[in-house]
Scaffold this motif. Structure first.
Motif, PDB file in Angstrom:
ATOM      1  N   THR A 170       4.559   5.534  -9.518  1.00  0.00           N
ATOM      2  CA  THR A 170       5.443   4.403  -9.233  1.00  0.00           C
ATOM      3  C   THR A 170       5.454   4.158  -7.735  1.00  0.00           C
ATOM      4  N   ILE A 171       5.183   2.919  -7.346  1.00  0.00           N
ATOM      5  CA  ILE A 171       5.064   2.570  -5.924  1.00  0.00           C
ATOM      6  C   ILE A 171       6.196   1.633  -5.540  1.00  0.00           C
ATOM      7  N   GLN A 221      -0.111 -16.809   2.000  1.00  0.00           N
ATOM      8  CA  GLN A 221       1.141 -16.068   1.910  1.00  0.00           C
ATOM      9  C   GLN A 221       1.168 -15.308   0.583  1.00  0.00           C
ATOM     10  N   ILE A 222       1.509 -14.032   0.646  1.00  0.00           N
ATOM     11  CA  ILE A 222       1.556 -13.188  -0.550  1.00  0.00           C
ATOM     12  C   ILE A 222       2.918 -12.514  -0.610  1.00  0.00           C
ATOM     13  N   ASN A 223       3.645 -12.728  -1.706  1.00  0.00           N
ATOM     14  CA  ASN A 223       4.952 -12.096  -1.869  1.00  0.00           C
ATOM     15  C   ASN A 223       4.807 -10.594  -2.083  1.00  0.00           C
ATOM     16  N   LEU A 224       5.706  -9.849  -1.465  1.00  0.00           N
ATOM     17  CA  LEU A 224       5.716  -8.398  -1.640  1.00  0.00           C
ATOM     18  C   LEU A 224       5.857  -8.031  -3.123  1.00  0.00           C
ATOM     19  N   THR A 225       6.653  -8.816  -3.861  1.00  0.00           N
ATOM     20  CA  THR A 225       6.858  -8.508  -5.283  1.00  0.00           C
ATOM     21  C   THR A 225       5.553  -8.553  -6.066  1.00  0.00           C
ATOM     22  N   LYS A 226       4.665  -9.466  -5.708  1.00  0.00           N
ATOM     23  CA  LYS A 226       3.375  -9.551  -6.402  1.00  0.00           C
ATOM     24  C   LYS A 226       2.514  -8.328  -6.101  1.00  0.00           C
ATOM     25  N   VAL A 227       2.555  -7.889  -4.859  1.00  0.00           N
ATOM     26  CA  VAL A 227       1.812  -6.691  -4.471  1.00  0.00           C
ATOM     27  C   VAL A 227       2.351  -5.480  -5.237  1.00  0.00           C
ATOM     28  N   LEU A 228       3.673  -5.364  -5.317  1.00  0.00           N
ATOM     29  CA  LEU A 228       4.290  -4.243  -6.041  1.00  0.00           C
ATOM     30  C   LEU A 228       3.920  -4.275  -7.521  1.00  0.00           C
ATOM     31  N   VAL A 281       4.504   0.778   0.266  1.00  0.00           N
ATOM     32  CA  VAL A 281       3.542  -0.264   0.653  1.00  0.00           C
ATOM     33  C   VAL A 281       3.522  -0.437   2.163  1.00  0.00           C
ATOM     34  N   LEU A 282       4.700  -0.573   2.758  1.00  0.00           N
ATOM     35  CA  LEU A 282       4.781  -0.793   4.212  1.00  0.00           C
ATOM     36  C   LEU A 282       4.256   0.411   4.990  1.00  0.00           C
ATOM     37  N   GLN A 283       4.561   1.610   4.497  1.00  0.00           N
ATOM     38  CA  GLN A 283       4.092   2.816   5.180  1.00  0.00           C
ATOM     39  C   GLN A 283       2.578   2.935   5.110  1.00  0.00           C
ATOM     40  N   ARG A 284       2.005   2.609   3.961  1.00  0.00           N
ATOM     41  CA  ARG A 284       0.544   2.677   3.812  1.00  0.00           C
ATOM     42  C   ARG A 284      -0.146   1.680   4.739  1.00  0.00           C
TER      43      ARG A 284
END
Length: 282
Positions: free
Chosen positions: A159-160, A142-149, A165-168
């Protein structure tokens, strides 16, 4: 694993650290008081000296009244320019204090930079790189979206945001992306294993803002270059320029430019002090 997943470099680093304003009227009063005190100690006051002092005080009061009247009437008055001196040492100290080279070094830990910069990788690779960072293989993580950002905004100049992220991921034709309007807890462990049936799949749970991906060994690599010692780094405004050199020849082969991180994006709870603005190979 596609070729892109194999194009990463590990960069190893040794870290080291590195008004006055004057009131004319008040001043005049002070000088007058000093003169009066001097006269008291040296000679007896005379009616003439007291009269002169009274005239001076009346003149000062009249000056104050004129200044106040001019301010109220918005009447311009001639002003004497006060010379200022550049305090170069103070400016340099302020600039030095806002930088923390130890914090700059933290984002240069051995890391597959090529996996985290989107010019040479993909968002899916970032998610799978995080899942595989502990060296495990074929394990559902499990990977939190915040960590990816946080990682994307550290290793990319732009700035992403969450929607980026979801669109990519949605547009990535090399993976199977499955967005679900659920929480991870809605699925049993067995059902999660069934859901994650191959390594090229990324599932997103919208209510948790969590990704599921399978770990994969083989991320990372080696390079023949290392970053130069901190003594060779250069601070320019809000940037830190970090050169790196060939291990064998010790000749400069590239430059990484870090910039103080003023990005605003969702969460940003673990936002790094710097982000990579540019990474150039000579």
């Amino acid at each position: 694993m596609n070729k892109l997943l194999k194009t990463t470099g590990v960069f190893i680093l040794g870290i080291g650290l590195m008004t006055g304003c004057t009131d004319k009227v008040a001043q005049k009063i002070d000088n007058t008081n000093n003169n009066v005190a001097s006269e008291v100690t040296t000679a007896e006051e005379t009616p003439t000296s007291l009269a002169n002092l009274q005239k001076e005080v009346e003149h000062i009061k009249q000056t104050d009244t004129n200044v106040s009247t001019d301010i109220i009437n918005n009447k311009p008055r001639a002003q004497i320019a006060t010379p200022t001196r550049k305090n170069t040492t103070s400016q340099q100290t302020t600039q030095t204090k806002k930088h923390d080279l130890a914090k700059a070094g933290e984002i240069l830990q051995p890391m597959a930079y090529g996996m985290l910069n989107l010019q040479g990788s993909s968002t899916a690779n970032v998610v799978r790189f995080i899942a595989s960072n502990d060296g495990s293989d074929n394990v559902v993580k499990q990977i939190n979206l915040t960590k990816v950002l946080d990682l994307l905004n550290t290793y990319n100049a732009q700035t992403i945001h969450k929607q980026d992220v979801l669109q990519r991921l949605q547009n990535d034709k090399e993976i199977e992306f499955v967005p679900l309007n659920n929480k991870v807890a809605d699925f049993s462990k067995q059902n999660l294993e069934k859901l994650m049936n191959h390594k090229n799949k990324v599932v997103y749970f919208a209510k948790d803002q969590v990704f599921l991906a399978k770990s994969d060994i083989g991320y990372g690599g080696a390079t023949d270059a290392i970053f130069m010692p901190v003594e060779k780094w250069e601070v320019k405004g809000d940037r830190v320029l970090i050169p790196y050199e060939n291990i064998a020849t010790r000749k400069p082969v590239g430059m990484m430019t870090l910039r103080l991180n003023n990005k605003n994006y969702e969460s940003g709870a673990n936002k790094t002090m710097y982000y990579v603005e540019n990474f150039e190979l000579y």
